[in-house]
Design an enzyme around this catalytic site. Sequence first.
Site, PDB file in Angstrom:
ATOM      1  N   ARG A 189      -0.245  -8.295  13.786  1.00  0.00           N
ATOM      2  CA  ARG A 189      -0.742  -7.373  12.756  1.00  0.00           C
ATOM      3  C   ARG A 189      -1.613  -8.138  11.642  1.00  0.00           C
ATOM      4  NH1 ARG A 189       4.394  -4.540  10.706  1.00  0.00           N
ATOM      5  NH2 ARG A 189       3.190  -3.709   9.164  1.00  0.00           N
ATOM      6  N   ARG A 237     -10.027   0.261   8.386  1.00  0.00           N
ATOM      7  CA  ARG A 237      -9.670  -1.012   8.640  1.00  0.00           C
ATOM      8  C   ARG A 237     -10.543  -1.763   9.323  1.00  0.00           C
ATOM      9  NH1 ARG A 237      -3.253  -1.527   9.303  1.00  0.00           N
ATOM     10  NH2 ARG A 237      -2.974   0.270   8.176  1.00  0.00           N
ATOM     11  N   ARG A 283      11.894  -5.335   4.743  1.00  0.00           N
ATOM     12  CA  ARG A 283      11.499  -3.926   4.264  1.00  0.00           C
ATOM     13  C   ARG A 283      12.506  -3.160   5.522  1.00  0.00           C
ATOM     14  NH1 ARG A 283       5.753  -1.754   5.445  1.00  0.00           N
ATOM     15  NH2 ARG A 283       6.056  -2.929   7.353  1.00  0.00           N
ATOM     16  N   ARG A 293      11.360  -1.068  10.605  1.00  0.00           N
ATOM     17  CA  ARG A 293      10.324  -0.486  11.525  1.00  0.00           C
ATOM     18  C   ARG A 293      10.139  -1.512  12.803  1.00  0.00           C
ATOM     19  NH1 ARG A 293       5.103   0.602   7.956  1.00  0.00           N
ATOM     20  NH2 ARG A 293       3.937  -0.748   9.511  1.00  0.00           N
ATOM     21  N   LYS A 326       0.873  -1.283   0.101  1.00  0.00           N
ATOM     22  CA  LYS A 326      -0.141   0.068   0.140  1.00  0.00           C
ATOM     23  C   LYS A 326       0.751   1.208  -0.014  1.00  0.00           C
ATOM     24  CE  LYS A 326      -1.954  -1.193   3.826  1.00  0.00           C
ATOM     25  NZ  LYS A 326      -1.199  -2.383   4.134  1.00  0.00           N
TER      26      LYS A 326
HETATM   27  P1  AP5 Z   1       4.906  -1.305   1.589  1.00  0.00           P
HETATM   28  O1  AP5 Z   1       4.617  -0.601   0.653  1.00  0.00           O
HETATM   29  O2  AP5 Z   1       5.588  -0.875   2.966  1.00  0.00           O
HETATM   30  O3  AP5 Z   1       3.551  -2.478   2.312  1.00  0.00           O
HETATM   31  P2  AP5 Z   1       2.275  -1.808   3.076  1.00  0.00           P
HETATM   32  O4  AP5 Z   1       1.176  -2.519   2.577  1.00  0.00           O
HETATM   33  O5  AP5 Z   1       2.374  -0.537   3.244  1.00  0.00           O
HETATM   34  O6  AP5 Z   1       2.551  -2.390   4.460  1.00  0.00           O
HETATM   35  P3  AP5 Z   1       2.604  -1.826   6.017  1.00  0.00           P
HETATM   36  O7  AP5 Z   1       3.057  -2.594   6.931  1.00  0.00           O
HETATM   37  O8  AP5 Z   1       2.942  -0.381   6.219  1.00  0.00           O
HETATM   38  O9  AP5 Z   1       1.070  -1.836   6.068  1.00  0.00           O
HETATM   39  P4  AP5 Z   1       0.351  -1.928   7.520  1.00  0.00           P
HETATM   40  O10 AP5 Z   1      -0.965  -1.864   6.978  1.00  0.00           O
HETATM   41  O11 AP5 Z   1       0.756  -3.201   8.570  1.00  0.00           O
HETATM   42  O12 AP5 Z   1       1.048  -0.780   8.294  1.00  0.00           O
HETATM   43  P5  AP5 Z   1       0.686   0.535   8.444  1.00  0.00           P
HETATM   44  O13 AP5 Z   1       1.724   1.435   8.351  1.00  0.00           O
HETATM   45  O14 AP5 Z   1      -0.363   0.990   7.560  1.00  0.00           O
HETATM   46  O15 AP5 Z   1       5.805  -2.614   1.213  1.00  0.00           O
HETATM   47  C1  AP5 Z   1       6.286  -3.694   2.338  1.00  0.00           C
HETATM   48  C2  AP5 Z   1       7.509  -4.049   1.804  1.00  0.00           C
HETATM   49  O16 AP5 Z   1       7.659  -4.906   0.493  1.00  0.00           O
HETATM   50  C3  AP5 Z   1       8.466  -2.997   1.404  1.00  0.00           C
HETATM   51  O17 AP5 Z   1       9.838  -3.421   1.810  1.00  0.00           O
HETATM   52  C4  AP5 Z   1       8.530  -2.663  -0.243  1.00  0.00           C
HETATM   53  O18 AP5 Z   1       9.733  -2.252  -0.874  1.00  0.00           O
HETATM   54  C5  AP5 Z   1       7.953  -4.225  -0.515  1.00  0.00           C
HETATM   55  N1  AP5 Z   1       7.321  -4.295  -1.849  1.00  0.00           N
HETATM   56  C6  AP5 Z   1       6.098  -3.510  -2.046  1.00  0.00           C
HETATM   57  N2  AP5 Z   1       5.628  -3.818  -3.228  1.00  0.00           N
HETATM   58  C7  AP5 Z   1       6.249  -4.758  -3.833  1.00  0.00           C
HETATM   59  C8  AP5 Z   1       6.180  -5.452  -5.037  1.00  0.00           C
HETATM   60  N3  AP5 Z   1       5.242  -5.225  -5.753  1.00  0.00           N
HETATM   61  N4  AP5 Z   1       7.027  -6.456  -4.935  1.00  0.00           N
HETATM   62  C9  AP5 Z   1       8.153  -6.643  -4.332  1.00  0.00           C
HETATM   63  N5  AP5 Z   1       8.260  -5.956  -3.073  1.00  0.00           N
HETATM   64  C10 AP5 Z   1       7.342  -5.037  -2.904  1.00  0.00           C
HETATM   65  O19 AP5 Z   1       0.085   0.882  10.043  1.00  0.00           O
HETATM   66  C11 AP5 Z   1       0.792   0.562  11.095  1.00  0.00           C
HETATM   67  C12 AP5 Z   1      -0.007   0.602  12.322  1.00  0.00           C
HETATM   68  O20 AP5 Z   1      -0.585   1.921  12.515  1.00  0.00           O
HETATM   69  C13 AP5 Z   1      -1.042  -0.494  12.516  1.00  0.00           C
HETATM   70  O21 AP5 Z   1      -0.579  -1.730  12.715  1.00  0.00           O
HETATM   71  C14 AP5 Z   1      -1.961   0.229  13.663  1.00  0.00           C
HETATM   72  O22 AP5 Z   1      -1.595  -0.158  14.855  1.00  0.00           O
HETATM   73  C15 AP5 Z   1      -1.991   1.561  12.951  1.00  0.00           C
HETATM   74  N6  AP5 Z   1      -3.008   2.013  11.963  1.00  0.00           N
HETATM   75  C16 AP5 Z   1      -2.827   2.370  10.785  1.00  0.00           C
HETATM   76  N7  AP5 Z   1      -4.034   2.735  10.124  1.00  0.00           N
HETATM   77  C17 AP5 Z   1      -4.929   2.493  10.947  1.00  0.00           C
HETATM   78  C18 AP5 Z   1      -6.345   2.374  10.866  1.00  0.00           C
HETATM   79  N8  AP5 Z   1      -6.816   2.806  10.039  1.00  0.00           N
HETATM   80  N9  AP5 Z   1      -7.045   1.869  12.130  1.00  0.00           N
HETATM   81  C19 AP5 Z   1      -6.431   1.673  13.226  1.00  0.00           C
HETATM   82  N10 AP5 Z   1      -4.972   1.814  13.334  1.00  0.00           N
HETATM   83  C20 AP5 Z   1      -4.207   1.925  12.221  1.00  0.00           C
END
Ligand code: AP5
Length: 240
Positions: free
Chosen positions: A185, A97, A136, A174, A17
């Site tokens: 998660r 979410r 990552r 991270r 994402k």
């Molecule tokens: P990346 O692009 O970082 O993936 P991502 O889907 O963004 O993963 P996240 O871990 O950030 O998602 P998340 O939902 O757990 O965390 P968030 O920060 O939103 O890619 C991952 C890796 O793969 C990278 O190394 C990248 O280079 C590689 N990659 C990407 N695309 C690729 C491809 N096509 N091919 C190969 N490699 C690839 O949330 C963190 C925390 O915040 C949550 O746990 C929660 O506590 C809180 N939070 C956030 N939003 C909410 C909400 N709406 N409600 C409640 N709590 C929330």
Amino acid sequence: MRDGRIILLMGAPGSGKGTQSSLLESQFGFTCISTGAMLREEARQDTSAGFRLRQIMASGELVDDRTVCAAVGSQIKSLVAQSNGSGANLVLDGFPRTVEQAMCLDQLLEEIGMPGPLVLHLDVPQDVLLRRLARRRQCAVCGAIYSLASGPGFAGLSAGGGRCRIDGGTLVERDDDSEGVVSRRLAAYETATLPVLDYYRKRDFRSGIYRRLDGNRNAAEIAKEVCDIVLFFADTAVAA
Ligand code: AP5
């Protein structure tokens, strides 16, 4: 009714994402709101709210709906106002979410006169998610996303040099990418977020559109497909 739609990038942790948001911003001029990045920024503050967020995020649990809805709601309103009210090309990464958050978004869109969202679900097998999260790295300064993986199948930023290409910041793991937290998660995704996809799958054109995308492909190829789908539905929304 305003033109355009809010675009939701949905998918499990590691589905890409954040990578897609950044490609859509840099290559196609979309405006993106990442709830994870917003909350991480807030969690860095030396306040009681910052401390509470650090604890929740470090545990792999979700932040409460009320906090997230308030923060995202005010961002959406201000960005829609800045875009002369059109709201076109506004991408949400990581929201909603929970079904409660989805209902809160519906209410907001109705309030500001926008149609239901375009929901793009990045579907990636679990073994690939785990491998991606283990590899990552993120810039400690600007949060840009990198990977220890590289090669033609990837097309994101490679962490090879150990420094961010944008500002020279150190690339770090991270805090919530440790094995134990990743499994919590993923469990939170299955319990709270999969029902949100069902919530959107049942929609009609006006109240929202759901598309599943194969997220296990080259990142640039996915961004191109996202862009094509968004432009197609933006045109259709204007014409409708
Ligand atoms: P990346 O692009 O970082 O993936 P991502 O889907 O963004 O993963 P996240 O871990 O950030 O998602 P998340 O939902 O757990 O965390 P968030 O920060 O939103 O890619 C991952 C890796 O793969 C990278 O190394 C990248 O280079 C590689 N990659 C990407 N695309 C690729 C491809 N096509 N091919 C190969 N490699 C690839 O949330 C963190 C925390 O915040 C949550 O746990 C929660 O506590 C809180 N939070 C956030 N939003 C909410 C909400 N709406 N409600 C409640 N709590 C929330």
